[in-house]
Design an enzyme around this catalytic site. Structure first.
Site, mmCIF file in Angstrom:
data_model
loop_
_atom_site.group_PDB
_atom_site.id
_atom_site.type_symbol
_atom_site.label_atom_id
_atom_site.label_comp_id
_atom_site.label_asym_id
_atom_site.label_seq_id
_atom_site.Cartn_x
_atom_site.Cartn_y
_atom_site.Cartn_z
ATOM 1 N N PRO A 87 0.991 -1.339 0.068
ATOM 2 C CA PRO A 87 -0.382 -0.266 0.255
ATOM 3 C C PRO A 87 0.700 1.495 -0.431
ATOM 4 O O PRO A 87 0.337 2.424 0.226
ATOM 5 C CB PRO A 87 -0.722 0.129 1.207
ATOM 6 C CG PRO A 87 -0.635 -0.983 2.190
ATOM 7 C CD PRO A 87 0.914 -1.993 1.072
ATOM 8 N N GLU A 114 2.693 -7.690 8.537
ATOM 9 C CA GLU A 114 2.415 -6.031 8.800
ATOM 10 C C GLU A 114 3.847 -4.891 7.350
ATOM 11 O O GLU A 114 3.157 -3.497 7.018
ATOM 12 C CB GLU A 114 3.517 -6.096 9.855
ATOM 13 C CG GLU A 114 2.438 -6.162 10.705
ATOM 14 C CD GLU A 114 0.935 -5.120 11.080
ATOM 15 O OE1 GLU A 114 1.023 -4.043 11.704
ATOM 16 O OE2 GLU A 114 0.691 -5.789 11.173
ATOM 17 N N ARG A 152 -3.785 -7.729 -20.847
ATOM 18 C CA ARG A 152 -4.574 -6.819 -22.008
ATOM 19 C C ARG A 152 -4.116 -6.138 -23.009
ATOM 20 O O ARG A 152 -4.941 -5.969 -24.011
ATOM 21 C CB ARG A 152 -6.192 -7.039 -21.533
ATOM 22 C CG ARG A 152 -5.558 -5.453 -20.986
ATOM 23 C CD ARG A 152 -6.997 -5.334 -19.850
ATOM 24 N NE ARG A 152 -8.392 -5.269 -21.383
ATOM 25 C CZ ARG A 152 -8.924 -4.235 -21.312
ATOM 26 N NH1 ARG A 152 -7.350 -3.058 -20.836
ATOM 27 N NH2 ARG A 152 -9.004 -3.509 -22.732
ATOM 28 N N ASP A 167 -10.324 1.812 -24.502
ATOM 29 C CA ASP A 167 -10.222 2.033 -23.420
ATOM 30 C C ASP A 167 -10.807 3.240 -22.602
ATOM 31 O O ASP A 167 -9.691 4.292 -22.076
ATOM 32 C CB ASP A 167 -9.536 1.340 -22.446
ATOM 33 C CG ASP A 167 -9.700 -0.210 -23.136
ATOM 34 O OD1 ASP A 167 -10.166 -0.380 -23.278
ATOM 35 O OD2 ASP A 167 -8.569 -1.186 -22.689
HETATM 36 N N1 ADE Z 1 -0.861 -5.090 -0.467
HETATM 37 C C1 ADE Z 1 -1.540 -4.413 0.873
HETATM 38 N N2 ADE Z 1 -2.563 -3.363 0.550
HETATM 39 C C2 ADE Z 1 -1.745 -3.498 -0.859
HETATM 40 C C3 ADE Z 1 -2.392 -2.686 -2.191
HETATM 41 N N3 ADE Z 1 -3.587 -1.853 -1.808
HETATM 42 N N4 ADE Z 1 -1.540 -2.165 -2.864
HETATM 43 C C4 ADE Z 1 -0.726 -3.194 -3.357
HETATM 44 N N5 ADE Z 1 -0.187 -4.507 -2.595
HETATM 45 C C5 ADE Z 1 -1.293 -4.640 -1.097
#
Ligand code: ADE
Length: 241
Positions: A87, A114, A152, A167
């Site tokens: 994330p 984590e 794709r 697209d």
């Molecule tokens: N791992 C946990 N959350 C994620 C996200 N939003 N994007 C990519 N990998 C992740």
């Protein structure tokens, strides 16, 4: 395109990769996906892949040794991207999918728990990607999203040549409406212009539909989209309504 996926849960990918366009791309030799179980590179009888963080704080952190071992066992060119899914990565976009589709080989590393030991970030991966501002239990779904969006775009993967060119997001605009048979469904008719056979009018209707939808739903995209004078006139008219 060869994509190698490093994960603690290779079976999570079964199913998605075995159906539809992902399956066809593999059968035709356009895509090869190879799974690697990170646990295979962990040492000791228990093959431990995670440990609590130094300094405390709870949660578990993926250890560096199995991740370095798994990546280093893969034969790769110096410029092969090694991408950590987390994330904290740069937000995934259609432009990044395009960029990645140019490489013959990608390595995707799925984070878990984590997070991963910071030395993986500093000395092993070359890129870090997030698929959105929310937290998943691991990078597996994110890796699948990337495999799909990139595949794709590979030459001849989609049926009609250039099918990906219009697209949503590829043009910098959202796509407008589409209709198929029947011409009238529950009293709701398909717009006459689409059945007129008049190619130029249909193209104009589609362009204006894309502009209208983008203006309604994602107006910020209009700031960077490539717009003709006619497009700008049309948007001014919309804004004046
Ligand atoms: N791992 C946990 N959350 C994620 C996200 N939003 N994007 C990519 N990998 C992740």
């Amino acid at each position: 395109m060869k994509i190698e996926i490093l994960t603690l849960f290779p079976a999570m990918f079964d199913g998605y990769l075995d159906e539809s366009i992902m399956r066809r791309a593999q059968e035709r030799g356009q895509l090869a996906v190879q799974m690697h179980n990170i646990r295979d590179y962990a040492a000791g009888k228990h093959r431990i892949t995670d440990d609590p963080p130094y300094g405390g704080g709870g949660g578990m952190v993926l250890k560096p040794e199995p991740l370095f071992g798994a990546v280093e066992a893969i034969e790769r060119a110096a410029d092969t991207p090694v991408i950590l899914l987390s994330p904290q990565g740069r937000p995934f976009t259609q432009a990044i999918a395009q960029e990645l589709s140019q490489y013959p080989h990608l390595i995707l590393l799925c984070g878990r728990y984590e997070g991963v030991d910071e030395r993986v970030r500093q000395h092993l991966v070359t890129d870090e990607i997030s698929i959105g501002d929310y937290v998943l239990t691991g990078g597996e779904l994110a890796a699948m999203v990337i495999v799909d969006a990139v595949t794709r775009l590979l030459p001849d993967v989609l049926g009609a040549a250039g099918a990906a060119d219009n697209d949503s997001h590829a043009t910098g605009l959202l796509e407008g409406s589409h209709y198929t048979k029947p011409a009238t469904f529950r009293e709701w008719a398909v717009p006459d212009v689409l059945r007129s056979g008049h190619a130029a009018k249909i193209a104009q209707w589609r362009r204006q539909g894309a502009l209208r939808r983008t203006w309604e739903r994602r107006p910020e995209m209009l700031l960077t989209a490539v717009l003709s004078e006619e497009d700008k006139w049309f948007l001014q008219e919309l804004a004046g309504d």
